[in-house]
Design a protein around this motif. Sequence first.
Motif, short mmCIF file in Angstrom:
data_model
loop_
_atom_site.label_atom_id
_atom_site.label_comp_id
_atom_site.label_asym_id
_atom_site.label_seq_id
_atom_site.Cartn_x
_atom_site.Cartn_y
_atom_site.Cartn_z
N PRO A 149 -90.79 -84.69 46.03
CA PRO A 149 -89.38 -84.30 46.10
C PRO A 149 -88.54 -85.39 45.47
N SER A 150 -87.46 -84.96 44.83
CA SER A 150 -86.71 -86.22 44.02
C SER A 150 -85.45 -85.44 44.09
N PHE A 151 -84.35 -85.66 44.93
CA PHE A 151 -83.04 -85.06 44.91
C PHE A 151 -82.21 -86.01 45.61
N VAL A 152 -81.00 -85.95 45.35
CA VAL A 152 -79.71 -86.36 46.31
C VAL A 152 -78.86 -85.27 46.50
N ALA A 153 -78.47 -84.99 47.76
CA ALA A 153 -77.69 -83.94 48.10
C ALA A 153 -76.67 -84.32 49.08
N ILE A 154 -75.58 -83.63 48.95
CA ILE A 154 -74.51 -83.73 49.81
C ILE A 154 -74.62 -82.60 50.88
N ARG A 155 -74.57 -82.86 52.15
CA ARG A 155 -74.79 -81.77 53.18
C ARG A 155 -73.39 -81.74 54.07
N PHE A 156 -73.33 -80.57 54.55
CA PHE A 156 -71.84 -80.17 55.15
C PHE A 156 -72.22 -79.45 56.58
N PHE A 157 -71.75 -80.12 57.54
CA PHE A 157 -71.99 -79.56 59.13
C PHE A 157 -70.75 -79.28 59.81
N THR A 158 -70.83 -78.45 60.64
CA THR A 158 -69.76 -78.24 61.68
C THR A 158 -70.35 -78.38 63.01
N ALA A 159 -71.43 -78.76 63.48
CA ALA A 159 -71.81 -78.87 64.89
C ALA A 159 -73.28 -79.68 64.56
N PRO A 160 -73.43 -80.78 65.54
CA PRO A 160 -74.56 -81.52 65.35
C PRO A 160 -75.97 -80.62 65.24
N ASP A 161 -75.79 -79.82 66.27
CA ASP A 161 -77.05 -78.91 66.34
C ASP A 161 -77.39 -77.79 65.25
N GLY A 162 -76.42 -77.51 64.66
CA GLY A 162 -76.26 -76.22 63.66
C GLY A 162 -77.20 -76.20 62.81
N TRP A 163 -77.82 -77.39 62.17
CA TRP A 163 -78.62 -77.43 61.03
C TRP A 163 -80.08 -77.13 61.67
N VAL A 164 -80.25 -77.25 62.90
CA VAL A 164 -81.69 -76.93 63.62
C VAL A 164 -82.30 -75.46 63.00
N GLY A 165 -83.42 -75.59 62.57
CA GLY A 165 -84.08 -74.33 62.04
C GLY A 165 -84.59 -73.36 63.19
N HIS A 166 -84.37 -72.06 63.24
CA HIS A 166 -84.77 -71.40 64.19
C HIS A 166 -85.81 -70.29 63.49
N PHE A 167 -86.91 -70.42 63.91
CA PHE A 167 -87.92 -69.98 62.97
C PHE A 167 -88.58 -68.54 63.34
N THR A 168 -88.69 -67.50 62.23
CA THR A 168 -89.03 -66.08 62.75
C THR A 168 -90.32 -65.89 62.80
N GLY A 169 -91.26 -66.60 62.69
CA GLY A 169 -92.75 -66.46 62.90
C GLY A 169 -93.32 -65.80 61.81
N SER A 170 -92.54 -65.09 60.79
CA SER A 170 -93.12 -64.38 59.50
C SER A 170 -93.95 -65.24 58.84
N ASP A 171 -94.81 -64.85 58.06
CA ASP A 171 -95.48 -65.34 57.01
C ASP A 171 -94.86 -65.26 55.67
N ILE A 172 -93.92 -64.48 55.31
CA ILE A 172 -93.31 -63.99 54.09
C ILE A 172 -93.24 -65.44 53.00
N ALA A 173 -93.00 -66.49 53.67
CA ALA A 173 -92.61 -67.63 52.83
C ALA A 173 -94.05 -68.21 51.99
N ARG A 174 -94.93 -67.82 53.05
CA ARG A 174 -96.61 -68.09 52.20
C ARG A 174 -97.05 -67.26 51.29
N ARG A 175 -96.14 -66.14 50.99
CA ARG A 175 -96.60 -65.39 50.02
C ARG A 175 -95.81 -65.43 48.67
N PHE A 176 -94.83 -66.18 48.81
CA PHE A 176 -94.06 -66.30 47.60
C PHE A 176 -94.24 -67.87 46.82
N PRO A 177 -93.90 -67.88 45.63
CA PRO A 177 -93.87 -69.02 44.95
C PRO A 177 -93.52 -70.36 45.56
#
Length: 185
Positions: A149-177
Amino acid sequence: MSRLRIFHHDAPQAPLLATDDHAAIAAELARIGVAFEQWEAAQPVKPGDPPEAILAAYRADIDRLVEARGFKSVDVVSIAPDHPDREAMRAKFLDEHAHKEDEVRFFVAGAGLFSLHVGDKVYEVLCEAGDLIAVPDGTTHWFDMGPTPSFVAIRFFTAPDGWVGHFTGSDIARRFPRFETGQAR
């Protein structure tokens, strides 16, 4: 170069659309409620610059977005290829998930790959320096920063816990590049 590829969610090997035209990317993403913008710095910045200098370079756009969307905080994240936790950081958001608030990222330098699962389509967005992407809350997606990884990014937030990931349990991401070093763009 920024890129959008759209796939049917059952056909990761055959894009229905591929474009690197910024206006076309923005138009396609707007159809699913995703904002995609291009920003230019008011003064030159580079990886390694202090966060205050990076934020100052984009202050007008940052202030516009904060006012329009009601963000409460803005920060700068910087990840280098030699980061000792890079593998764990990459793995953290490689599976399909959603957030309770919009995920808004502006790439100051480097690149990252957002894949959005909307209906029966996957929208793969390669974001590079100068790109802002705003993924609406509740939109299922995954993010890949690549093995070096090599990046610099600006992130925007509304609430401290808003960026927490809620995972679906799907394996779809593993099938894509994945976002790999030297991958064809």
